[in-house]
Write a protein that holds these residues in place. Structure first.
Motif, PDB file in Angstrom:
ATOM      1  N   LEU A  38      52.682  97.824 109.961  1.00 34.39           N
ATOM      2  CA  LEU A  38      52.936  97.128 111.009  1.00 34.39           C
ATOM      3  C   LEU A  38      53.875  96.230 110.526  1.00 34.39           C
ATOM      4  O   LEU A  38      53.480  94.998 109.504  1.00 34.39           O
ATOM      5  CB  LEU A  38      52.222  96.407 111.830  1.00 34.39           C
ATOM      6  N   LEU A  39      54.985  95.599 110.155  1.00 35.25           N
ATOM      7  CA  LEU A  39      56.085  94.568 109.903  1.00 35.25           C
ATOM      8  C   LEU A  39      55.208  93.205 111.077  1.00 35.25           C
ATOM      9  O   LEU A  39      55.867  93.286 112.218  1.00 35.25           O
ATOM     10  CB  LEU A  39      57.057  94.882 109.711  1.00 35.25           C
ATOM     11  N   GLU A  40      54.541  91.842 110.619  1.00 35.67           N
ATOM     12  CA  GLU A  40      54.524  90.883 111.082  1.00 35.67           C
ATOM     13  C   GLU A  40      54.714  89.382 110.253  1.00 35.67           C
ATOM     14  O   GLU A  40      53.879  89.470 109.110  1.00 35.67           O
ATOM     15  CB  GLU A  40      52.332  91.112 111.782  1.00 35.67           C
ATOM     16  N   GLY A  41      55.213  88.898 110.848  1.00 33.78           N
ATOM     17  CA  GLY A  41      55.357  87.971 110.076  1.00 33.78           C
ATOM     18  C   GLY A  41      56.279  87.695 109.168  1.00 33.78           C
ATOM     19  O   GLY A  41      56.345  87.205 107.904  1.00 33.78           O
ATOM     20  N   GLY A  42      56.631  88.265 108.360  1.00 34.39           N
ATOM     21  CA  GLY A  42      57.952  89.138 106.649  1.00 34.39           C
ATOM     22  C   GLY A  42      56.761  89.860 106.274  1.00 34.39           C
ATOM     23  O   GLY A  42      56.834  89.939 105.120  1.00 34.39           O
ATOM     24  N   ARG A  43      55.890  90.301 106.835  1.00 33.96           N
ATOM     25  CA  ARG A  43      54.863  90.944 105.670  1.00 33.96           C
ATOM     26  C   ARG A  43      54.236  92.147 106.273  1.00 33.96           C
ATOM     27  O   ARG A  43      53.837  93.094 108.078  1.00 33.96           O
ATOM     28  CB  ARG A  43      53.503  89.830 105.305  1.00 33.96           C
ATOM     29  N   LEU A  44      53.557  93.375 105.474  1.00 30.24           N
ATOM     30  CA  LEU A  44      53.362  94.230 105.893  1.00 30.24           C
ATOM     31  C   LEU A  44      52.092  94.660 106.258  1.00 30.24           C
ATOM     32  O   LEU A  44      51.197  93.602 104.907  1.00 30.24           O
ATOM     33  CB  LEU A  44      53.326  95.840 104.487  1.00 30.24           C
ATOM     34  N   ARG A  45      51.136  95.050 107.518  1.00 30.95           N
ATOM     35  CA  ARG A  45      50.149  94.684 107.602  1.00 30.95           C
ATOM     36  C   ARG A  45      49.491  96.159 107.926  1.00 30.95           C
ATOM     37  O   ARG A  45      49.956  96.589 108.633  1.00 30.95           O
ATOM     38  CB  ARG A  45      49.582  93.834 108.783  1.00 30.95           C
ATOM     39  N   TYR A  46      48.608  96.817 106.918  1.00 29.50           N
ATOM     40  CA  TYR A  46      48.437  98.267 106.686  1.00 29.50           C
ATOM     41  C   TYR A  46      47.366  99.109 108.137  1.00 29.50           C
ATOM     42  O   TYR A  46      46.554  97.504 107.788  1.00 29.50           O
ATOM     43  CB  TYR A  46      48.094  98.861 105.341  1.00 29.50           C
TER      44      TYR A  46
END
Length: 884
Positions: A441-449
């Motif tokens: 997921l792209l959350e707050g400009g960062r990837l969360r795998y």
């Protein structure tokens, strides 16, 4: 003329401007713009690493390999050739599609292993006992005889699997395809796999995915020397090679048909294990792939080979909307479909975002020149897309009301290969990194795998091992320890669907948010290639023996945990794990501007004209020497010939040189939307030899499904009969047509105008096909002054003619056991024609019948041989080579 020459010179300079090169010991990498220099250096190092593995297998090398980066094409692919030199052209660096193989930390390295195998195998010309190959300096001499399709692509695909942890040998799609074909008793036979013209399902995939399994089986059981010995025997033909089956028997003492039969039986046993573990599939509602349900869940859109279709959810009322092929399909709202697709422009292929009106079938292009891939609709009518080009970091873009902006840029080494947005605007991505593909997921400009790491799912049968048996002789390989989670699809805002390959074929999984619980939804035989969800119900597309079938899925609902580390198999020869941050070893490299002159030396000759007659007896002959630079922009042909029927010189002798930039003057040179030609010397023209220098312009290109070709030249020439005069000529031709392997027009149409001194004429044609694959109607119109098109017993001449033919294909198929020679079909083509000569006020008509044997020679040369006879004021007949 001076202006034309000046324009041509400017074109020639512009077409070759900006190219740079990186040179290593065995490789030259050409790149078209400075921003690609670092990428070119990486390609050079990876190519050297691949050659370190491949050269010991094939023996001594001859000259460097040219690698050419083509950044005008957004399609992931590469092409290898040995004419005029060993050359590989690299296109887009990362695939864009629903089902791909990205299990190598470097996809470009896997691609290079594959293509450099082609350059080594196709130039392997050794013979038994070390006999030297016959060398006459022919333009095609560097190429060895072309083996059957399954061997050429199967061997390269085996090497990509043998020397990386990825590759299509044990790809989940490969296993699913074999399962589906065997289950429905539609497995291609040895001749099917051998023929380059094979067009039944699974079409071109046959030579790659079935070919790699057969090649692996041969190497495992017979060893690498058996392959080389068969190639040596195959190279013994003087005019044509023996069949590959005969070469294999001579080299290894066993019939290739027996090897093929034993291999199929082993695959059948593997498929039986998958069949036992698979759950019954639902009833197919429609054939196709990439299913997507409308927001109200009542309609189903999907993709077939013929384009985008829409139907009711139960498959009824299916109708085609447009003959296009999206990378992935989505509903934007109840009336619009959103997707990105490839669009041919000039001499390149762009990827851009499109919207398709479901009611009218009208397609609207939303982006231009953005290299936009994997488009997916988002909130408020916006469309998100991926941009991932050579030499750049991958990026997520957004189109809103005609405005395009970059939303996020991925860290280095991460490639975006899947994209989906939830109804609430949450962004899910499939990210390839380090040889695995994870959903994030792209959350707050960062990837969360999410669910990073393989799932604890055991395949029903073990996949073939590229290091088993004789495969171990090839050196150290890598463990098969990678996985892929592809094609994210939202199920509302609280759950995400994806395809996983841990079970040996692609199956569907569901992850609940935010807990991260994963549930397996399918256990299939062929594998899932697309899925859609609506209010807890699922529709999926599965691989079938005749293509893809779409049906409602009864979910399995089996909870799945993460797998224990290092659970993947690996034999002694494939014991190493390829590092996620793998980089090719450093090499001495030299970067410089590209200069074409060093590669413009002649690469060979061919006879280009031959004429003979018995009364009066005479013989005419023309030989041409060819040259082409490594960028394929600059080419030339130097011709020397004689024809005693020509006036103006002793014995009709002549010699001339034709050069071009972006005009494809030689055999394989590049053509451009605007190119330049220049011809000088003495050449045949209208029954005599003329002397002069004639410049010209040439144009070849595409606009989506349309194509065009044009050429014009004009200049002063001198002849003994007429002195100085202006020579001119040219043509313009455009079309949107489909043709089969033998050149028959199968759909669409074309038209062109041709002219020269004393001659201006036109030709147009169209075809309509119905009755499945076996019946077509083709018509054409020709007319003007001096029209050379044959109609009936002679040419149209100064008349106008209309001709129609009905073509019917029969299938009396006859083949040698492995397809070395094949009669694929017989074409019957009755026709009628009429002509009108305005000068004489005469109207003529006639009827005829053509019978053509549509053959294939040496696995790859389609040759339609025919005889046509009829009546046109008298009886006539003639032999014909090919259709109109």
């Amino acid at each position: 003329m001076k202006r034309l020459v000046l324009l041509g010179w400017m074109l020639a300079v512009a077409l070759g401007a900006g190219w740079g090169q990186v040179t290593s010991e065995r490789v030259r990498v050409l790149y078209p713009r400075p921003e690609l220099a670092a990428y070119a250096e990486r390609v050079a190092r990876e190519a050297e690493a691949a050659l370190d593995l491949l050269e010991p297998l094939f023996g001594a090398r001859e000259g460097p390999v040219v690698l050419r980066i083509n950044d005008t094409v957004d399609v992931f692919n590469a092409y290898a050739t040995t004419v005029p030199r060993r050359t590989v052209e690299l296109l887009a660096p990362v695939p864009a599609g629903a089902v791909v193989d990205l299990r190598s930390p470097s996809v470009s390295y896997l691609l290079l292993v594959h293509e450099l195998t082609h350059t080594r195998q196709l130039s392997f010309r050794e013979r038994p006992g070390g006999q030297p190959p016959l060398r006459l300096g022919l333009a095609t001499e560097l190429s060895a005889p072309m083996p059957p399709a399954w061997f050429v692509e199967g061997l390269a695909t085996f090497m990509e699997s043998r020397f990386t942890p990825g590759g299509r040998l044990d790809w989940a799609f490969t296993q699913g395809l074999i399962n589906a074909l065997l289950e429905e008793d539609r497995f291609p036979d040895l001749a099917d796999m051998s023929l380059y013209t094979y067009d039944a399902w699974p079409r071109g995939l046959t030579r790659y995915l079935l070919g790699v399994r057969f090649v692996q089986d041969l190497i495992e059981r017979r060893g690498w020397d058996a392959v080389l010995n068969a190639l040596r025997e195959y190279n013994t033909g003087l005019v044509a090679p023996p069949s590959f089956a005969e070469a294999w028997r001579r080299a290894n003492g066993r019939a290739l048909a027996d090897e093929w039969h034993d291999w199929v039986e082993r695959e059948r046993r593997r498929t039986a294990a998958y069949a036992e573990a698979a759950l019954p599939r639902g009833e197919t509602v429609v054939s196709g792939r990439d299913p997507v349900l409308s927001p109200d869940g009542r309609r189903l859109a999907f993709v077939r080979r013929s384009g985008v279709w829409v139907a009711a959810r139960d498959g009824s009322g299916a109708r085609r909307l447009a003959p296009v092929h999206p990378q992935r399909l989505w509903w934007g709202d109840e009336s619009i479909l959103i997707y990105s697709r490839y669009f041919r422009e000039g001499d390149g292929v762009a990827s851009d975002v499109f919207a398709l009106d479901v009611a009218t079938g009208r397609e609207t292009r939303l982006t231009r020149g953005r290299h936009a891939r994997l488009a997916a609709p988002g909130p408020e009518g916006c469309v998100y897309f991926v941009r991932d080009r050579a030499g750049e970091a991958a990026a997520l873009g957004r189109w809103c009301a005609g405005r395009v902006e970059e939303v996020w840029r991925a860290p280095g080494g991460e490639h975006l290969v899947g994209l989906a947005l939830s109804p609430g605007g949450r962004v899910a991505l499939a990210v390839a990194h380090g040889g695995v593909v994870d959903v994030a997921l792209l959350e707050g400009g960062r990837l969360r795998y999410l669910a990073a790491g393989p799932l604890d799912v055991v395949p029903p049968a073990r996949a073939p091992d590229p290091c088993a048996g004789g495969g171990a002789e090839l050196g150290t390989g890598y463990r098969r320890d990678r996985y892929q989670h592809l094609q994210p699809t939202w199920d509302g805002d609280g759950a995400l669907l994806f395809l996983g390959d841990e079970g040996g074929v692609f199956d569907l999984y569901r992850m609940e948010m935010p807990e991260g619980r994963v549930t397996r939804l399918s256990a299939t035989l062929g594998g899932i290639v697309g899925a859609a969800a609506h209010q807890g119900a699922y529709v999926v597309a599965e691989l079938r023996g005749q293509g893809y079938g779409i049906y409602p899925l009864a979910p399995l609902g089996e909870p799945v945990r993460a797998a224990a580390p290092n659970a993947a198999p690996g034999g002694e020869a494939c014991s190493e794990t390829m590092p996620a941050n793998w980089r090719a070893p450093e090499r001495p490299l030299e970067r410089a501007s590209y200069r074409p002159w060093s590669s413009l030396k002649p690469y060979g000759w061919l006879p280009t004209n031959f004429s003979v007659a018995a009364n009066p007896p005479y013989l005419g002959l023309e030989l041409s020497v060819y040259g082409l630079d490594d960028s394929r922009v600059y080419s030339y042909r130097a011709a020397l010939g004689y024809d005693p029927t020509l006036a103006g010189t002793s014995y009709g002798a002549y010699a001339y040189v034709e050069a071009g930039a972006g005009a494809g003057v030689d055999l394989v040179g590049r053509t451009a939307p605007l190119g330049f030609t220049l011809r000088g010397g003495a050449w045949p023209s209208r029954g005599e030899v003329v002397f002069g220098v004639v410049p010209g312009l040439a144009s070849t290109g595409f606009w989506d499904r349309w194509n065009w070709r044009a050429r014009f030249e004009a200049g002063p020439v001198w002849s003994a009969a007429a002195g100085w005069r202006l020579s001119y000529g040219g043509f313009v031709r455009a079309g949107r047509e489909g043709r089969d392997a033998w050149g028959y027009l199968t759909g669409g149409g074309y038209g062109g105008v041709y002219g020269g001194p004393g001659s201006v004429w036109g030709l147009a044609g169209a075809a309509w096909k119905w009755g499945g694959r076996d019946l077509a109607l083709e018509a054409r119109f020709a007319g003007g002054t001096g029209t050379p098109v044959p109609v009936g017993a002679g040419a149209v001449g100064d008349a106008a003619a209309l001709e129609a033919r009905l073509r019917y294909w029969t299938l009396p198929r006859w083949r040698t056991p492995d397809g070395w020679l094949a009669l694929e079909r017989v074409t019957l083509a009755p026709g009628v024609h009429g002509r009108y000569d305005p000068a004489a006020g005469a109207l003529g008509y006639g009827a005829d019948l053509g019978i053509y044997a549509d053959t294939v020679l040496f696995y790859m040369v389609p040759l339609p041989l025919g005889v046509r006879a009829g009546w046109d004021g008298g009886w006539w007949w003639r032999l014909e080579l090919g259709p109109w």
